[in-house]
Design a protein around this motif. Structure first.
Motif, PDB file in Angstrom:
ATOM      1  N   ARG A  62      42.753  17.313  12.039  1.00 57.98           N
ATOM      2  CA  ARG A  62      41.184  17.329  11.449  1.00 57.98           C
ATOM      3  C   ARG A  62      40.154  17.162  11.484  1.00 57.98           C
ATOM      4  O   ARG A  62      39.696  18.098  10.352  1.00 57.98           O
ATOM      5  CB  ARG A  62      41.912  16.260   9.942  1.00 57.98           C
ATOM      6  CG  ARG A  62      43.478  16.836  10.131  1.00 57.98           C
ATOM      7  CD  ARG A  62      44.002  18.649   8.816  1.00 57.98           C
ATOM      8  NE  ARG A  62      45.154  17.887   8.871  1.00 57.98           N
ATOM      9  CZ  ARG A  62      46.957  18.707   9.036  1.00 57.98           C
ATOM     10  NH1 ARG A  62      46.085  19.338  10.264  1.00 57.98           N
ATOM     11  NH2 ARG A  62      47.664  18.493   8.629  1.00 57.98           N
ATOM     12  N   PRO A  64      39.406  21.806   6.902  1.00 57.06           N
ATOM     13  CA  PRO A  64      38.425  20.498   7.454  1.00 57.06           C
ATOM     14  C   PRO A  64      37.497  21.153   8.429  1.00 57.06           C
ATOM     15  O   PRO A  64      36.302  21.436   8.401  1.00 57.06           O
ATOM     16  CB  PRO A  64      39.340  19.392   8.157  1.00 57.06           C
ATOM     17  CG  PRO A  64      40.686  19.661   7.361  1.00 57.06           C
ATOM     18  CD  PRO A  64      40.856  21.180   6.863  1.00 57.06           C
ATOM     19  N   ILE A  68      40.290  22.566   0.035  1.00 58.91           N
ATOM     20  CA  ILE A  68      40.079  21.743   0.938  1.00 58.91           C
ATOM     21  C   ILE A  68      38.521  21.528   1.555  1.00 58.91           C
ATOM     22  O   ILE A  68      37.434  20.518   1.288  1.00 58.91           O
ATOM     23  CB  ILE A  68      40.887  21.390   1.984  1.00 58.91           C
ATOM     24  CG1 ILE A  68      41.839  21.063   1.588  1.00 58.91           C
ATOM     25  CG2 ILE A  68      40.082  20.541   3.134  1.00 58.91           C
ATOM     26  CD1 ILE A  68      42.376  21.214   2.549  1.00 58.91           C
ATOM     27  N   ALA A  69      37.844  23.604   1.138  1.00 62.50           N
ATOM     28  CA  ALA A  69      37.348  22.858   1.998  1.00 62.50           C
ATOM     29  C   ALA A  69      35.471  22.994   1.124  1.00 62.50           C
ATOM     30  O   ALA A  69      34.581  23.199   1.979  1.00 62.50           O
ATOM     31  CB  ALA A  69      36.860  24.323   2.788  1.00 62.50           C
ATOM     32  N   ALA A 120      34.665  23.484   6.530  1.00 63.75           N
ATOM     33  CA  ALA A 120      33.976  22.866   5.820  1.00 63.75           C
ATOM     34  C   ALA A 120      33.111  22.515   6.773  1.00 63.75           C
ATOM     35  O   ALA A 120      31.718  21.871   6.708  1.00 63.75           O
ATOM     36  CB  ALA A 120      34.742  21.291   4.854  1.00 63.75           C
TER      37      ALA A 120
END
Lengths: 380, 285, 286
Positions: free
Chosen positions: A203, A231, A259-260, A234
């Protein structure tokens, strides 16, 4: 009396299969990783398949019989899937089996089902050997190589870019996609600057991001799953990398966008589900899935749904004779959530590749690659 | 009724039995905790996959065993240098390095694995017969070792290595012997696995496999052959019987391990010994 | 420039390893238990952080709650599982711990679902630049968090009565008891601190990845074992050094050795190489 008893027993034996509840339903076998590292995909695939069965039952089932989905957990382990496939055949007496699993378990089950002569549909496993097990084995999902080729076409023809860094997940999925991409890259004049891999549980991509930044590519081709991609994207954006990021069906989940966050905007993926499709089959799937499971659709759910839909359509057309089902799948054309599917001689699906882009925190249509000649899966 | 399901289930159980019997020799008899048994299993499987095309089945089993025990010898040498918890972690490292190296090697199929492993040609029942025969052979072998002078040497090393040395027992030789024999059995199990699935991928020989084998040995009762056999069968079949509760089966598996260790730290063998002692208070006749 | 960033990223990863592994080494130092379930507590800390942040909107409050709850959970694990097993061979506690870890991972999956959870609004997304070097605020938080936590731990060990009692108990429990040290209490406090550190690490990782999943503890579960062995089992300073060193080695390994070894293999090749030369780890215990 003595004479009657054995006769009675015999009669009961004869009547047994006819009265057993197994005859009141048509069973479809299903396996997926419900526990372990791939449990998220297992759950989506299962829900997709369950929805297809529920819809078919609501519409009257198959010739008045209800459809039952027999679900087993393959744990992502090949060796466990062999007894499991035998159990579906011998104990549960299923008419057809759908794999909602990864390549390992699906490769293990395919020869077992081939030998028993039970049709088997793999929803999204990518390994080329699966369909080579024989004529009862089909794949409704794209092969890794095919999708990799589509990725290269997307980079060169649609985006008009040349300099690529590949960052791929270190498993058969990543390896197959990378192979497909590299196979056609020279033809498109794509220059691959660097190639890296990461592990499925990774991650944190700090070192990779630093290296990608130093390579300064126009495009980052990054096969992986949403839990890696969230991840990764990002972190790439946080480090100031502005190259276009190309993902594929592993990204295709709302969870990737959650998530991003903002970093997901503009990420382009090759996948099989078109969110902006106007096809009734796709619309019905998206709406009903979100209603039934209070969750957003993803590629795996759509694939599980599509494979089950093909199985049900074939059962409707051919009854429960396995050979007839196989022939129905082979000859037919099926309207599913992931488009209209038909199969080549090897049992590989022929269909267009959907290109989606993240815009305003949702996947939207970017393009459709429908050059079926170019996308043609192998015939043997 | 014996169908294909039962037959294949017996094959899966047999493979785990072979692994557990081999590890029992290393960890149980000789006291060397190994968290990397899957590496030897995998070595055997890969060796078998590479040679199965050209050799008859018995030769393939032998070659697989030899490759595994060559690696086993290496790790055994390492075990002379590091002890106890350090050794446990070193063997764990061997497991990770094995998978990490294999998954990057083109000639081993990398992530896609090796495929087209030829049919064993024994038929379903013949294959299960082979599995059971191998298990029986291995159980007998370990039983024989346990009762022999070698078994005594193992026990002395397991009990207290320093004392064993002062008694003139060559601890190094015994440790090496345990690793070599135990990993040979794992290699044979690997060959059987390769014939069973007919393709192999690196993921099938990961850390969780090592852990589940060690769990069988310890839940069975370290060093007890029948205990380990019973535990291997139970722990392999448990998920099979609990398929109806798909969602909770791994939780159940974990809970079973915790409860066994908490309330019967000696494993199944420990429980039976305790019951026997209670039936005959004061040591009996 | 690339090398500066690689080292920096290695140190960020390394400090994450350090915060997790240091708790593990505290447990090992005192009780000789390879506490695999530590990684399960780490995951629990991450879940509590995300869920409470989403419920209350306050990250600091969530981190505080996570450390307290997980600290207590750690004491419970000691009381209910390890204490009765202390006089058994070490592998009994190890297997029990693995079983508990499986239970924890499965419970998280069943309760919170397999898809993982994220913050409703992403935390610490700003970018910090110091001269030519830039990093995400979450990365900076990881570094600063690790420094603060580990300095705090260092002070606790050196300057407080608990620290003295801890070191005395580790060196010679019987002697410590004869000097009136409550060694039982030391064990409980030890588990509280170790587990609270795991929770803090979980919170930091949650912020860093914006993703908390049932299986997020699986890599830390074994990698932190490797680190405490490298550091010389039970040696707190050695663990720190080993964690940072491993972070940097992995950073370089991922880039330059990725073609023939994967990341975990790099860590363990290093581990095995070190142990063959120094069987007691890089830094001998105490």
């Amino acid at each position: 009396m003595r004479r009657i008893l054995p006769l009675l027993a015999l009669a009961v034996l004869w009547l047994m299969p006819g009265t057993a509840p197994a005859q009141d339903v048509v069973k479809i076998g299903f396996h997926a990783p419900l526990t372990g590292f791939a449990a998220a995909d297992g759950k989506s695939a299962r829900q997709g398949a369950e929805l297809a069965v529920a819809q078919a039952n609501a519409a009257g089932g198959i010739a008045g019989k209800k459809i039952e989905l027999v679900v087993y957990d393959d744990e992502g382990k090949p060796e466990n899937t062999i007894p499991l496939a035998n159990k579906l055949i011998g104990q549960d007496k299923v008419a057809v089996v759908v794999s909602g699993g990864y390549s390992g378990p699906t490769r293990a089950a395919a020869p077992v089902l081939q030998r028993a002569g039970i049709p088997y549909l793999s929803a999204y496993a990518i390994h080329p050997d699966i369909t080579r097990a024989g004529d009862f084995i089909f794949r409704t999902g794209m092969m890794g190589e095919v999708q990799g080729r589509a990725g290269a076409k997307l980079v060169a023809d649609l985006l008009k870019k040349k300099k690529v860094v590949i960052v791929a997940v270190n498993n058969d999925f990543g390896q197959a996609l990378t192979a497909g991409f590299k196979e056609v890259a020279p033809k498109f004049g794509i220059e691959i600057l660097k190639e890296h891999t990461f592990a499925m549980p990774d991650r944190q991509f700090g070192p990779l991001v630093a290296q990608v930044k130093a390579s300064d590519p126009e495009v980052i081709y990054a096969p992986g799953y949403f839990f890696n991609a969230g991840p990764l994207v990002a972190q790439l954006r946080a480090a100031g990398v502005e190259a276009t990021i190309i993902g594929q069906e592993g990204y295709d989940s709302q969870r990737f966008i959650e998530i991003a966050g903002k970093a997901s905007e503009g990420v382009i993926v090759t996948t099989s589900l078109d969110r902006d499709s106007t096809s009734p089959a796709t619309r019905a799937f998206i709406d009903e899935y979100e209603k039934a499971f209070k969750d957003r659709v993803d590629m795996v759910a759509a694939s599980g749904n599509a494979a089950a839909t093909v199985a049900i359509a074939a059962l409707k057309k051919a009854g429960t004779d396995p050979k007839a089902i196989r022939d129905a799948i082979r000859a037919g054309s099926f309207d599913t959530a992931i488009g209209t599917l038909s199969f080549n001689n090897l049992g590989e699906v022929k269909k267009a590749v959907q290109v989606q882009v993240v815009k305003d925190a949702n996947f939207h249509r970017f393009a459709i690659i429908d050059d079926l000649q170019f996308l043609a899966p192998p015939e043997k | 009724m014996i169908g294909a399901y039962e037959i294949t289930l017996v094959a899966v159980v047999s493979i785990n039995l072979m692994l557990a019997l081999g590890l029992n020799l290393i960890t149980g008899f000789c006291g060397q905790v190994s968290l990397g048994h899957a590496a030897f299993f995998g070595t055997g499987a890969y060796a078998a996959a590479l040679v199965a095309g050209g050799l008859p089945l018995p030769a393939v089993l032998l070659v697989a065993g030899l490759f595994a025990c060559a690696l086993g010898l290496l790790v055994g040498v390492a075990s002379l240098r590091v002890r106890e918890d350090f050794l446990a972690i070193t063997t764990m490292g061997v497991g990770f390095v094995f998978v990490g190296v294999v998954r990057k090697q083109g000639f081993l199929g990398a992530e896609m694995g090796l495929t087209d492993i030829p049919d064993h040609g024994l038929g379903d029942l013949g294959f299960v017969g082979l599995c059971l025969a191998l298990v029986a052979l291995m159980a007998l072998l370990t039983w024989h070792i346990k009762r022999s002078w070698m078994g005594f040497g193992f026990a002395a090393v397991a009990d207290d290595e320093r004392t064993a040395r002062t008694l003139g027992i060559n601890a190094a030789a015994y440790k090496l012997a345990a690793f070599v024999i135990g990993t040979f059995l794992a290699g044979v199990a690997g060959a059987v696995y390769a014939y069973f699935t007919r393709f192999i991928i690196p993921g099938a020989f990961g850390f969780t496999v090592s852990i589940s084998i060690l769990t069988m040995v310890i839940v069975g009762g370290v060093g007890s052959i029948w205990g380990v056999v019973v535990a291997a069968v139970l722990l392999t079949l448990l998920p099979e019987f609990s398929r109806v509760i798909n969602d909770y089966k791994l939780l159940l598996y974990g809970a079973l391990i915790v409860l066994t260790m908490r309330f019967a730290p000696g494993g199944l063998a420990g429980v039976v010994a305790a019951v026997k002692a209670r039936v005959r208070p004061g040591g009996g006749p | 420039m690339l090398h500066v960033e690689l080292v920096l990223q290695g140190l960020i990863n390394g400090s994450m390893y350090a915060v997790i592994a240091v708790g593990l080494t505290l447990v090992y130092g005192l009780l000789r238990i390879l506490h695999v379930a530590h990684a399960g507590l780490f995951t629990l800390g991450a879940y509590i952080t995300v869920l409470i942040t989403n419920a209350t909107g306050s990250l600091p409050l969530a981190v505080l709650a996570a450390t307290l709850v997980v600290g207590v959970a750690g004491m419970l694990v000691y009381r209910l599982l390890y204490e009765p097993l202390l006089d058994r061979p070490p592998y009994v506690a190890l297997i029990a711990s693995i079983g508990l870890f499986i239970c924890m991972e499965e419970s998280y999956r069943i309760v919170f679902g397999p898809y993982g959870n994220s913050f409703d609004t992403m935390q610490l997304t700003q970018r910090i630049t110091i001269g030519p070097i830039g990093m995400a605020a979450a990365d900076a938080a990881m570094l600063v968090g690790a420094v603060v936590l580990l300095t705090g731990l260092g002070l606790l060990m050196k300057r407080t009565r608990f620290g003295i009692a801890w070191r005395a108990t580790v060196t010679d429990p019987a002697m410590a008891r004869s000097f009136g040290i409550d060694t039982i209490k030391v064990r409980y406090v030890n588990f509280f601190i170790a587990s609270a550190l795991a929770a803090a690490a979980g919170a930091l990782v949650a912020v860093l990845n914006n993703l908390v999943e049932p299986t997020m503890g699986s890599v830390p579960s074994y990698k932190s074992l490797a680190i405490i062995v490298l550091g010389g089992l039970g040696n707190v300073g050695g663990t720190l050094a080993a964690a940072l060193l491993l972070g940097v080695i992995e950073a370089y390994g991922t880039i330059y050795a990725g073609a023939f070894l994967d990341r975990d293999a790099i860590a363990f090749v290093f581990l095995i190489a070190v142990l063959m030369v120094r069987p007691q780890g890089l830094f001998a215990a105490r």
